[in-house]
Design a protein around this motif. Structure first.
Motif, PDB file in Angstrom:
ATOM      1  N   MET A   1     -45.079   9.122  53.757  1.00  0.00           N
ATOM      2  CA  MET A   1     -44.754  10.000  52.836  1.00  0.00           C
ATOM      3  C   MET A   1     -43.645  10.079  51.907  1.00  0.00           C
ATOM      4  O   MET A   1     -42.688   9.545  52.546  1.00  0.00           O
ATOM      5  N   ALA A   2     -43.696  10.243  50.811  1.00  0.00           N
ATOM      6  CA  ALA A   2     -42.808  10.107  49.795  1.00  0.00           C
ATOM      7  C   ALA A   2     -41.945  11.318  49.857  1.00  0.00           C
ATOM      8  O   ALA A   2     -42.486  12.355  49.755  1.00  0.00           O
ATOM      9  N   TYR A   3     -40.526  11.148  49.612  1.00  0.00           N
ATOM     10  CA  TYR A   3     -39.702  12.531  49.443  1.00  0.00           C
ATOM     11  C   TYR A   3     -38.965  12.327  48.232  1.00  0.00           C
ATOM     12  O   TYR A   3     -38.746  11.434  47.500  1.00  0.00           O
ATOM     13  N   GLU A   4     -38.632  13.595  47.834  1.00  0.00           N
ATOM     14  CA  GLU A   4     -38.216  13.582  46.236  1.00  0.00           C
ATOM     15  C   GLU A   4     -37.127  12.786  45.946  1.00  0.00           C
ATOM     16  O   GLU A   4     -37.097  12.324  44.962  1.00  0.00           O
ATOM     17  N   GLN A   5     -36.021  12.777  46.889  1.00  0.00           N
ATOM     18  CA  GLN A   5     -34.888  11.860  46.449  1.00  0.00           C
ATOM     19  C   GLN A   5     -35.080  10.283  46.386  1.00  0.00           C
ATOM     20  O   GLN A   5     -34.256   9.744  45.896  1.00  0.00           O
ATOM     21  N   GLU A   6     -36.412  10.019  46.850  1.00  0.00           N
ATOM     22  CA  GLU A   6     -36.668   8.606  46.879  1.00  0.00           C
ATOM     23  C   GLU A   6     -36.780   8.159  45.369  1.00  0.00           C
ATOM     24  O   GLU A   6     -36.924   7.179  45.129  1.00  0.00           O
ATOM     25  N   GLU A   7     -37.301   9.104  44.622  1.00  0.00           N
ATOM     26  CA  GLU A   7     -37.606   8.921  43.183  1.00  0.00           C
ATOM     27  C   GLU A   7     -36.424   9.073  42.246  1.00  0.00           C
ATOM     28  O   GLU A   7     -36.343   8.857  40.886  1.00  0.00           O
ATOM     29  N   ILE A   8     -35.223   9.755  42.801  1.00  0.00           N
ATOM     30  CA  ILE A   8     -34.059   9.940  41.915  1.00  0.00           C
ATOM     31  C   ILE A   8     -33.216   8.432  41.978  1.00  0.00           C
ATOM     32  O   ILE A   8     -32.810   7.904  43.135  1.00  0.00           O
ATOM     33  N   LYS A   9     -32.942   7.954  41.022  1.00  0.00           N
ATOM     34  CA  LYS A   9     -32.207   6.645  40.758  1.00  0.00           C
ATOM     35  C   LYS A   9     -30.814   6.952  39.761  1.00  0.00           C
ATOM     36  O   LYS A   9     -30.923   7.675  39.043  1.00  0.00           O
ATOM     37  N   PRO A  10     -29.878   5.996  40.333  1.00  0.00           N
ATOM     38  CA  PRO A  10     -28.753   5.910  39.503  1.00  0.00           C
ATOM     39  C   PRO A  10     -28.837   5.902  38.258  1.00  0.00           C
ATOM     40  O   PRO A  10     -28.056   6.367  37.069  1.00  0.00           O
ATOM     41  N   TYR A  11     -29.573   5.051  37.688  1.00  0.00           N
ATOM     42  CA  TYR A  11     -29.773   4.491  36.259  1.00  0.00           C
ATOM     43  C   TYR A  11     -30.729   4.908  35.332  1.00  0.00           C
ATOM     44  O   TYR A  11     -30.613   5.431  34.310  1.00  0.00           O
ATOM     45  N   SER A 135     -23.293   7.277  57.725  1.00  0.00           N
ATOM     46  CA  SER A 135     -22.511   8.503  56.886  1.00  0.00           C
ATOM     47  C   SER A 135     -22.819   8.358  55.583  1.00  0.00           C
ATOM     48  O   SER A 135     -22.420   7.457  54.996  1.00  0.00           O
ATOM     49  N   TYR A 136     -23.275   9.291  55.056  1.00  0.00           N
ATOM     50  CA  TYR A 136     -23.563   9.708  53.443  1.00  0.00           C
ATOM     51  C   TYR A 136     -24.353   8.319  53.046  1.00  0.00           C
ATOM     52  O   TYR A 136     -24.122   8.066  52.084  1.00  0.00           O
ATOM     53  N   GLY A 137     -25.384   7.835  53.878  1.00  0.00           N
ATOM     54  CA  GLY A 137     -26.008   6.834  53.318  1.00  0.00           C
ATOM     55  C   GLY A 137     -27.724   6.993  53.236  1.00  0.00           C
ATOM     56  O   GLY A 137     -28.070   6.183  52.541  1.00  0.00           O
ATOM     57  N   VAL A 138     -28.125   7.768  54.091  1.00  0.00           N
ATOM     58  CA  VAL A 138     -29.683   7.450  54.247  1.00  0.00           C
ATOM     59  C   VAL A 138     -30.220   8.244  53.040  1.00  0.00           C
ATOM     60  O   VAL A 138     -31.245   8.299  52.773  1.00  0.00           O
ATOM     61  N   ARG A 139     -29.290   9.180  52.284  1.00  0.00           N
ATOM     62  CA  ARG A 139     -30.043   9.753  51.041  1.00  0.00           C
ATOM     63  C   ARG A 139     -30.297   8.763  49.978  1.00  0.00           C
ATOM     64  O   ARG A 139     -30.952   8.865  49.161  1.00  0.00           O
ATOM     65  N   ASN A 140     -29.548   7.354  50.130  1.00  0.00           N
ATOM     66  CA  ASN A 140     -29.956   6.421  49.229  1.00  0.00           C
ATOM     67  C   ASN A 140     -30.984   5.509  49.645  1.00  0.00           C
ATOM     68  O   ASN A 140     -31.291   4.564  48.987  1.00  0.00           O
ATOM     69  N   PHE A 141     -31.838   5.827  50.813  1.00  0.00           N
ATOM     70  CA  PHE A 141     -32.790   4.855  51.108  1.00  0.00           C
ATOM     71  C   PHE A 141     -34.029   4.857  50.195  1.00  0.00           C
ATOM     72  O   PHE A 141     -34.383   6.037  49.825  1.00  0.00           O
ATOM     73  N   GLN A 142     -34.509   3.841  49.967  1.00  0.00           N
ATOM     74  CA  GLN A 142     -35.784   3.888  48.868  1.00  0.00           C
ATOM     75  C   GLN A 142     -36.899   4.435  49.754  1.00  0.00           C
ATOM     76  O   GLN A 142     -37.684   5.050  48.945  1.00  0.00           O
ATOM     77  N   ASP A 143     -36.877   4.289  50.967  1.00  0.00           N
ATOM     78  CA  ASP A 143     -37.962   4.885  51.763  1.00  0.00           C
ATOM     79  C   ASP A 143     -37.386   5.423  53.119  1.00  0.00           C
ATOM     80  O   ASP A 143     -36.901   4.772  53.887  1.00  0.00           O
ATOM     81  N   LEU A 144     -37.142   6.693  53.055  1.00  0.00           N
ATOM     82  CA  LEU A 144     -36.312   7.213  54.200  1.00  0.00           C
ATOM     83  C   LEU A 144     -37.032   7.096  55.590  1.00  0.00           C
ATOM     84  O   LEU A 144     -36.604   6.895  56.603  1.00  0.00           O
ATOM     85  N   GLU A 145     -38.440   7.321  55.605  1.00  0.00           N
ATOM     86  CA  GLU A 145     -39.278   7.003  56.877  1.00  0.00           C
ATOM     87  C   GLU A 145     -39.100   5.774  57.398  1.00  0.00           C
ATOM     88  O   GLU A 145     -38.792   5.490  58.742  1.00  0.00           O
ATOM     89  N   ALA A 146     -39.191   4.654  56.635  1.00  0.00           N
ATOM     90  CA  ALA A 146     -39.036   3.432  56.946  1.00  0.00           C
ATOM     91  C   ALA A 146     -37.748   3.158  57.367  1.00  0.00           C
ATOM     92  O   ALA A 146     -37.656   2.371  58.409  1.00  0.00           O
TER      93      ALA A 146
END
Length: 245
Positions: A1-11, A135-146
């Motif tokens: 399942m995809a989560y919204e934050q996975e689509e948010i990228k820095p640039y 700490s403050y890292g999993v939000r940046n995962f490209q695939d949270l569940e993976a």
């Protein structure tokens, strides 16, 4: 399942999120610690300490610190948990270079080591660690569940996962006040100190999109964890998750 934050990228929308996150953290590594403490008014130190204390009774001896960044969580864990070994992993060599200098300064190089790893494809065998922290890292995962599944895989049976993540306050008036801070003050300070126009715009956007509290509990259950406990800090600006394999 995809989560919204996975689509948010820095640039930009093109390209892999993991590549952009690596580029962003390499770029802001020199100012990351200063900004972290300044933007949270230093409260982030208390959040980390409280979270680490929750692991104390389990006495983990071998710890994997995922998305370790500049090593703050690993260093604090080494001091307060006194484990035999901590391995800090990250995709950003720039961040870990800063971490290595800090570890050397603290005289903890016999306990803490760093290595570059893709958090979605860890090189460690299963059942390797007593605790896995982030700490403050999993939000940046490209695939949270993976990423969570990999953290689960390398944990020993009855081992613990500890996650500390920035979140958004759920109630009035802190919810509204924090929105103003996150969208006006945070990006301005970020640009002034880090000289990266995107990094501290990406931060509040990814925070708001990241699964919060009860949602994250469901995701942790889905990836195999149980005995899940979560706690909000400072009106919900930060949330701690502790769970068992």
């Amino acid at each position: 399942m995809a989560y919204e934050q996975e689509e948010i990228k820095p640039y930009d929308k093109q390209g892999e999120k993991s590549e952009q996150v690596e580029r962003m953290f390499n770029k802001i590594a020199h100012s990351y610690d200063l900004l972290n403490h300044a933007l949270s008014l230093g409260i982030d130190r208390r959040w980390r300490r409280t979270a680490i204390d929750s692991l104390g009774k389990h006495k983990p001896q071998r710890i994997l610190d995922v998305a370790t960044g500049t090593g703050d969580f690993a260093i604090l864990s080494a001091k307060h948990l006194q484990p035999r070994q901590i391995i800090g992993i990250d995709i950003s060599d720039g961040m870990m270079d800063v971490g290595r200098e800090k570890v050397q300064k603290e005289g903890l190089q016999d306990i803490i080591s760093f290595q570059r790893e893709d958090c979605l494809h860890l090189s460690f065998p299963g059942n390797s660690f007593d605790a896995v922290t982030s700490s403050y890292g999993v939000r940046n995962f490209q695939d949270l569940e993976a990423g969570l599944c990999e953290m689960y895989r390398v944990l020993k049976p009855t081992g613990h996962i500890l996650i500390v993540e920035l979140t958004t306050p759920p109630h009035f008036p802190m919810k509204q006040l924090f929105w103003i801070y996150a969208h006006a003050i945070m990006p301005l300070l970020g640009r002034l100190i880090s000289h990266d126009n995107s990094a501290y715009t990406y931060l509040p956007s990814s925070m708001e999109a990241f699964p919060q509290a009860e949602q994250m509990e469901i995701i942790l259950q889905k990836t195999g964890f149980h005995h899940i406990h979560w706690k909000r800090f400072t009106f919900g600006i930060c949330t701690m998750y502790l769970a068992e394999k």
